[in-house]
Design an enzyme around this catalytic site. Structure first.
Site, PDB file in Angstrom:
ATOM      1  CB  CYS A   1     -23.648 -17.807  10.609  1.00 18.41           C
ATOM      2  SG  CYS A   1     -23.419 -18.225   8.858  1.00 18.41           S
TER       3      CYS A   1
ATOM      4  CB  SER B   1      18.729   0.323  -2.969  1.00 16.77           C
ATOM      5  OG  SER B   1      18.820   0.264  -4.374  1.00 16.77           O
ATOM      6  CG  LEU B   2      23.440  -1.674  -0.192  1.00 18.12           C
ATOM      7  CD1 LEU B   2      23.616  -2.344   1.167  1.00 18.12           C
ATOM      8  CD2 LEU B   2      24.777  -1.157  -0.694  1.00 18.12           C
TER       9      LEU B   2
ATOM     10  CE  LYS C   1      27.911  -0.029   4.420  1.00 17.87           C
ATOM     11  NZ  LYS C   1      27.606   0.985   5.460  1.00 17.87           N
TER      12      LYS C   1
ATOM     13  CB  CYS D   1     -19.933 -18.132   5.085  1.00 14.86           C
ATOM     14  SG  CYS D   1     -21.520 -17.744   5.865  1.00 14.86           S
TER      15      CYS D   1
ATOM     16  CD  GLU E   1      17.617   0.745   7.445  1.00 20.62           C
ATOM     17  OE1 GLU E   1      16.732   0.077   6.881  1.00 20.62           O
ATOM     18  OE2 GLU E   1      18.366   1.535   6.833  1.00 20.62           O
TER      19      GLU E   1
ATOM     20  CG  ASP F   1      12.185  -8.574   3.326  1.00 25.06           C
ATOM     21  OD1 ASP F   1      11.114  -8.025   3.010  1.00 25.06           O
ATOM     22  OD2 ASP F   1      12.943  -8.136   4.198  1.00 25.06           O
TER      23      ASP F   1
ATOM     24  CE1 TYR G   1      10.014  -5.673  -4.421  1.00 28.47           C
ATOM     25  CE2 TYR G   1      12.304  -5.850  -3.717  1.00 28.47           C
ATOM     26  CZ  TYR G   1      11.304  -5.173  -4.378  1.00 28.47           C
ATOM     27  OH  TYR G   1      11.593  -3.992  -5.006  1.00 28.47           O
TER      28      TYR G   1
ATOM     29  CE  LYS H   1      20.052  -4.577   2.585  1.00 27.24           C
ATOM     30  NZ  LYS H   1      18.645  -4.365   2.927  1.00 27.24           N
TER      31      LYS H   1
END
Length: 666
Positions: A410, A83-84, A289, A425, A173, A34, A37, A118
């Protein structure tokens, strides 16, 4: 940053963010944390702030990221689920407060806040008519979501009937608690099922199941945090609404702190941060808020976010632990990835005992040694990573780590090619690569064994019927028929397809072996030159590299591949099975297309493009995928595309299928 650079960077960011939006919202499989992002989104927001003329309606800053999953009905939200806006320091929160105060003073309305956790989950809207639950929907893109009513009804903390017969739509949520998430993953590990990456995506994936029985089996919970729409009731403040929701029987967000000033809001955010690890549910920030509902209405919304709320994102949590060991795992493609084994440590609500070290360069860059004290970061409860080595805590007993020269599974040679960070490999019989190698071997580009798909291959391997590629040719009718109910016809077809594949052209075998960097085009050149598998296996790098369409890197890859004991063993087994290993002698010496290059475009009526290409090559011509001034002919089929346009612009001769047939007839 000047305007030209800003345009370029905005384009890059939007493409990257859109990709990660799909992975996060639609696939429930995030590839980055997150925090990473958020940093991408914040960079885009700041560039657009500097150059507002570059903002477009489809920018990621102007829309919510999700889409409706195929299989669900669409639901149009009566009130958008926005969204916020995210902030990352208290200076930004104070700026937010100043903007709110300015407008509230003009309107003579008090400025108070409510600070809430949140919750890290999937947003959903619940609609009640006369107190009865009639619809549950995901957020989707904020305007249109998915109808998940039957799935919503399986969540035990969602009331099907409220304590009052009221018409109301609320937002909440959906999440999985930390404890339930750990227990769920422990059970999946025992059942040898893939583990969920994090609680948020486990919750999202569970709610968006097409089968509500699967949803019911998952420990989903919900916290309600907002009234979207209500009839017959009026409230002055958001906090009053939350208390009323509790009276109705909703499971309301337990962390809701009334604040008279921004200073109190900052204290509340800090307190939530201190208590974060003790919370039973995961969070990815705190929400501030405006409490006054009348002021909220005056402040309004942007296309994507409300102007009356903001989300404070906590910096990634970091903890110290000890790097106990480094082991290597081999993926399906043969990539050998180092993995850190750590002294278990709790970070962002979960216990971390191992994490990927990516590749050899990452270990060298961090100067990681076994026994080091390291700092672990788990941003956004997604991907744990080592961010720092505490070199001052070294005792001298730490051990340097070197990537293996041979595959740990292997024993085949492991190589790192120039320009690549990954060590791979090279063994074609490596058990870790077996499924992937077989799927490539039987593919249309390879030996073209129709009907032998991945699911079937995995079943054969699981039953011990296939341990290497050559075992395909030892499968019996009974082996195949036993895997399918009434599988007689299927078994007959697959046995025939396997038998037919033995006669495929030599270049198909070269392609099917999956030699790194070697595709169909270069395989044809190699087969034509060397004629037999023995000649190719005995060839030196220099001879291979001299071929057209084959460079030095490809030549070295071929040379190394055929020097492996596993390759030699496999070729012997395939020879014993009767697989063709030589180039067919061309009965005709007709080389009428020698020196000519053809490009095929569109759909032909009497040939596939592959068949037409083989005819051209049989007469000594070449087939290219792109048009240039050196192109001799463009063979035009139905619905020809951009290649035709380019040929016209370059003056390249364009021929029809009829003209082509005249050229190939004696």
């Amino acid at each position: 940053m000047d305007l030209a650079k800003a345009k370029k960077r905005i384009k890059e960011l939007r493409k990257t963010i859109e990709y990660h939006n799909k992975k996060y919202y639609d696939d429930d499989e995030p590839e980055i944390s997150d925090f990473e992002y958020d940093m991408l989104s914040n960079e885009l927001k700041n560039i657009e702030k500097q150059y507002p003329e570059l903002i477009t309606k489809d920018s990621n800053t102007q829309k919510v990221g999700g889409h409706v999953k195929k299989g669900f009905k669409e639901v149009e939200h009566e009130v958008p689920l926005q969204s916020l806006q995210d902030i990352f320091d208290f200076d930004e929160l104070i700026e937010f407060d100043n903007r709110i105060k300015k407008q509230s003073e003009e309107l003579n309305k008090p400025t108070k806040y409510v600070v809430e956790t949140k919750i890290d989950g999937l947003s959903a809207a619940l609609k009640y008519e006369n107190g009865i639950l009639v619809q549950g929907a995901t957020r989707g893109n904020g305007l249109i979501g998915e109808d998940v009513t039957e799935n919503i009804k399986t969540i035990k903390t969602i009331p099907h009937k409220l304590k009052e017969p009221i018409n109301i739509t609320v937002r909440g949520e959906v999440f999985i608690s930390k404890k339930d998430f750990e227990e769920m993953n422990e059970k999946r590990a025992l059942d040898e099922q893939p583990l969920f990456a994090n609680a948020r995506n486990a919750a999202a994936g569970s709610l968006r199941q097409l089968d509500s029985n699967v949803t019911a089996s998952r420990p989903l919970d919900i916290y309600i945090f907002n009234v979207q729409k209500i009839e017959g009731k009026e409230f002055n403040s958001h906090y009053e609404e939350l208390l009323f929701l509790e009276e109705l029987g909703f499971n309301v967000n337990p962390v809701k702190i009334p604040c008279n000033t921004v200073e109190e809001a900052i204290n509340a955010i800090n307190k939530i941060g201190e208590d974060r690890e003790d919370l039973t549910f995961g969070i990815d920030g705190a929400v501030v808020k405006v409490d006054n509902l009348s002021l909220r209405e005056d402040l309004g919304n942007t296309a994507k976010t409300p102007r009356w709320a903001i989300a404070y994102k906590y910096p990634p949590e970091r903890k110290e632990t000890v790097l106990k060991d480094i082991i290597c795992q081999v993926g399906r493609t043969g990539a050998i990835t180092p993995m850190a084994i750590l002294e278990p440590v709790s970070v962002a609500g979960s216990t971390i005992s191992k994490t990927t070290l990516h590749n050899e360069d990452f270990i060298k860059e961090k100067d990681l040694r076994i026994g080091d004290t390291v700092v672990i970061q788990k941003a956004g409860d997604v991907i744990p990573e080592i961010v720092e080595v505490k070199k001052e805590k070294r005792t001298g007993n730490e051990k340097a780590f070197n990537m293996p020269k041979k595959c740990p599974v292997c024993g085949a040679v492991a190589i790192r090619e120039v320009g690549e960070a990954v060590i791979r490999c090279t063994g074609i019989e490596c058990p870790a690569k077996l499924v992937r190698n077989i799927i490539h071997f039987v593919s249309k580009e390879g030996m073209d064994i129709d009907g032998l798909g991945e699911n079937l291959v995995e079943q054969f391997i699981e039953k011990g019927l296939i341990e290497n590629i050559a075992d395909i040719y030892a499968l019996t009718f009974e082996d195949i028929a036993s895997l399918k109910k009434n599988g007689t016809k299927f078994a007959n077809n697959l046995i025939n397809a396997i038998h037919d594949s033995k006669e495929r052209p030599f270049y198909k075998l070269i392609t099917a072996l999956g030699i790194r960097h070697i595709g169909t085009k270069s395989a044809k050149t190699i087969a034509k030159h060397f004629k037999t598998i023995e000649n190719l296996m005995n060839a030196e790098v220099e001879e291979i590299a001299e071929l057209e369409d084959v460079g030095q890197i490809m030549a070295e890859s071929i040379y190394q591949f055929f020097k492996q004991d596993q390759t030699i063993d496999l070729i012997e087994k395939l020879r014993d099975a009767g697989v063709n290993m030589k180039e067919e002698q061309n009965e005709s010496e007709d080389a009428r297309f020698e020196g000519l290059t053809f490009v095929l475009t569109g759909s032909l009526e009497n040939y596939t493009r592959e068949e037409a290409g083989e005819i051209i090559e049989r007469f000594g011509g070449k087939v290219s995928s792109s048009v240039s001034k050196k192109t001799s002919y463009v063979l035009e089929g139905e619905e020809a595309g951009s290649k035709l346009t380019k040929a016209q612009s370059l003056g390249v001769k364009i021929i029809t299928e009829n003209e082509f047939e005249k050229m190939i007839k004696n």
